[in-house]
Design an enzyme around this catalytic site. Structure first.
Site, PDB file in Angstrom:
ATOM      1  N   ASP A   8       0.874  -1.177   0.000  1.00 41.72           N
ATOM      2  CA  ASP A   8       0.000   0.000   0.000  1.00 41.72           C
ATOM      3  C   ASP A   8       0.914   1.231   0.000  1.00 41.72           C
ATOM      4  OD1 ASP A   8       0.919   0.246   2.606  1.00 41.72           O
ATOM      5  OD2 ASP A   8      -1.058   0.206   3.543  1.00 41.72           O
ATOM      6  N   CYS A  65       3.265  -3.189   3.999  1.00 38.96           N
ATOM      7  CA  CYS A  65       2.381  -2.088   4.407  1.00 38.96           C
ATOM      8  C   CYS A  65       3.054  -1.399   5.601  1.00 38.96           C
ATOM      9  CB  CYS A  65       0.955  -2.570   4.701  1.00 38.96           C
ATOM     10  SG  CYS A  65       0.735  -3.604   6.151  1.00 38.96           S
ATOM     11  N   THR A  67       2.736  -1.797   8.889  1.00 40.24           N
ATOM     12  CA  THR A  67       3.171  -2.767   9.904  1.00 40.24           C
ATOM     13  C   THR A  67       3.480  -4.139   9.319  1.00 40.24           C
ATOM     14  OG1 THR A  67       0.883  -3.433  10.218  1.00 40.24           O
ATOM     15  CG2 THR A  67       1.715  -1.703  11.686  1.00 40.24           C
ATOM     16  N   GLY A  70      -1.674  -5.872   8.442  1.00 42.81           N
ATOM     17  CA  GLY A  70      -2.949  -5.845   7.702  1.00 42.81           C
ATOM     18  C   GLY A  70      -2.842  -6.584   6.381  1.00 42.81           C
ATOM     19  N   HIS A  98       9.991 -24.319   7.997  1.00 41.00           N
ATOM     20  CA  HIS A  98       9.019 -25.083   8.798  1.00 41.00           C
ATOM     21  C   HIS A  98       7.576 -24.922   8.314  1.00 41.00           C
ATOM     22  CE1 HIS A  98      11.632 -25.713  12.660  1.00 41.00           C
ATOM     23  NE2 HIS A  98      12.350 -25.794  11.556  1.00 41.00           N
ATOM     24  N   ARG A 109       7.119   0.731   8.601  1.00 38.66           N
ATOM     25  CA  ARG A 109       7.223   1.565   9.800  1.00 38.66           C
ATOM     26  C   ARG A 109       7.848   0.803  10.974  1.00 38.66           C
ATOM     27  NH1 ARG A 109       1.022   3.792   8.979  1.00 38.66           N
ATOM     28  NH2 ARG A 109       1.478   5.159   7.218  1.00 38.66           N
ATOM     29  N   HIS A 133       7.308 -31.462   9.014  1.00 41.95           N
ATOM     30  CA  HIS A 133       6.652 -30.178   8.764  1.00 41.95           C
ATOM     31  C   HIS A 133       5.553 -30.292   7.705  1.00 41.95           C
ATOM     32  CE1 HIS A 133       9.641 -28.450  11.326  1.00 41.95           C
ATOM     33  NE2 HIS A 133      10.616 -28.870  10.534  1.00 41.95           N
ATOM     34  N   ARG A 136       2.264 -31.090   9.281  1.00 47.81           N
ATOM     35  CA  ARG A 136       1.700 -29.940  10.005  1.00 47.81           C
ATOM     36  C   ARG A 136       1.141 -28.890   9.045  1.00 47.81           C
ATOM     37  NH1 ARG A 136       6.907 -30.116  13.965  1.00 47.81           N
ATOM     38  NH2 ARG A 136       6.191 -31.887  15.204  1.00 47.81           N
TER      39      ARG A 136
HETATM   40  C1  RB5 Z   1      -1.888   2.562   6.615  1.00 48.70           C
HETATM   41  O1  RB5 Z   1      -1.927   3.754   7.330  1.00 48.70           O
HETATM   42  C2  RB5 Z   1      -1.678   1.398   7.563  1.00 48.70           C
HETATM   43  O2  RB5 Z   1      -2.795   1.224   8.365  1.00 48.70           O
HETATM   44  C3  RB5 Z   1      -1.370   0.130   6.814  1.00 48.70           C
HETATM   45  O3  RB5 Z   1      -0.267   0.332   5.979  1.00 48.70           O
HETATM   46  C4  RB5 Z   1      -1.001  -1.087   7.636  1.00 48.70           C
HETATM   47  O4  RB5 Z   1      -0.060  -0.771   8.607  1.00 48.70           O
HETATM   48  C5  RB5 Z   1      -2.101  -1.889   8.148  1.00 48.70           C
HETATM   49  O5  RB5 Z   1      -1.894  -2.978   8.718  1.00 48.70           O
END
Ligand code: RB5
Length: 148
Positions: A8, A65, A67, A70, A98, A109, A133, A136
Site C-alpha cells: 500500500d 504495508c 506494519t 494488515g 518449517h 514503519r 513439517h 503440520r
Molecule cells: C496505513 O496507514 C496502515 O494502516 C497500513 O499500511 C497497515 O499498517 C495496516 O496494517
C-alpha cells in the site's frame, strides 16, 4: 524464480528499495502496485499478490504495508496462502523451512531498510524442510477446507 510484489502507500518506499535490490541481484519480479503515495487500501494489494501466488503464476510473494500485519491478514484469506509477517531474519528463514510460507510481509514503519533487505534474502534463500513439517502444513490446509 519470479517474485510477486505489492504494497500500500505506507509500504511503497520499502517496496521500491526491494525492487532496486532485486535489480542489482538479477532477481525477476512483477510489481502489482501500488505505484504512488496516494492513500489506498492494503487488502486490495494483499489479495492481488496472494491470488497470483496461489495460482502458481509466481514462486513467492512479498508484501509491504505500514506494519506488515494488515496486508498479511488479507493475503492469508486466499486459500493456499501462508503469509508470514517477519521483523527478523530468523523468522524469515524459519517460516520457509518449517511453515512453507509462500508470502513474506514486512512493515515499513517497523523495520529499517537494511534489516528488511536481509529479511528478504533470508526468506528467498531458505527452502521448506518437508518431513514432519509437511504433515503440520497439511493440517493448516485441512483447516482451510473445513471452513470454506
Ligand atoms: C496505513 O496507514 C496502515 O494502516 C497500513 O499500511 C497497515 O499498517 C495496516 O496494517
Amino acid at each position: 524464480m519470479v517474485i510477486a510484489l505489492g504494497s500500500d502507500h505506507a509500504g511503497l518506499s520499502l517496496k521500491n528499495e526491494i525492487i532496486e535490490h532485486f535489480k542489482k541481484k538479477d532477481i525477476e519480479f512483477k510489481d502489482f502496485g501500488t505505484y504512488t503515495i496516494e492513500s489506498c487500501d492494503y487488502p486490495d494489494f494483499g489479495e492481488k499478490v496472494a491470488v497470483e501466488v496461489a495460482k502458481g503464476n509466481y514462486n513467492l510473494g512479498i508484501l509491504v504495508c505500514g506494519t506488515g500485519i494488515g496486508i498479511s491478514i488479507a493475503a492469508n484469506k486466499v486459500p493456499g496462502i501462508r503469509a508470514a509477517n517477519c521483523s527478523d531474519t530468523f523468522s524469515a528463514h524459519a517460516c520457509r523451512e518449517h511453515n512453507n510460507a509462500n508470502i513474506l510481509t514486512l512493515g515499513e514503519r517497523v523495520v529499517g531498510v537494511g534489516v528488511a533487505l536481509d529479511i528478504v534474502d533470508a526468506f528467498l534463500n531458505a527452502t521448506f524442510e518437508g518431513g514432519r513439517h509437511t504433515f503440520r502444513v497439511n493440517k493448516i490446509s485441512d483447516i482451510e477446507k473445513k471452513y470454506n
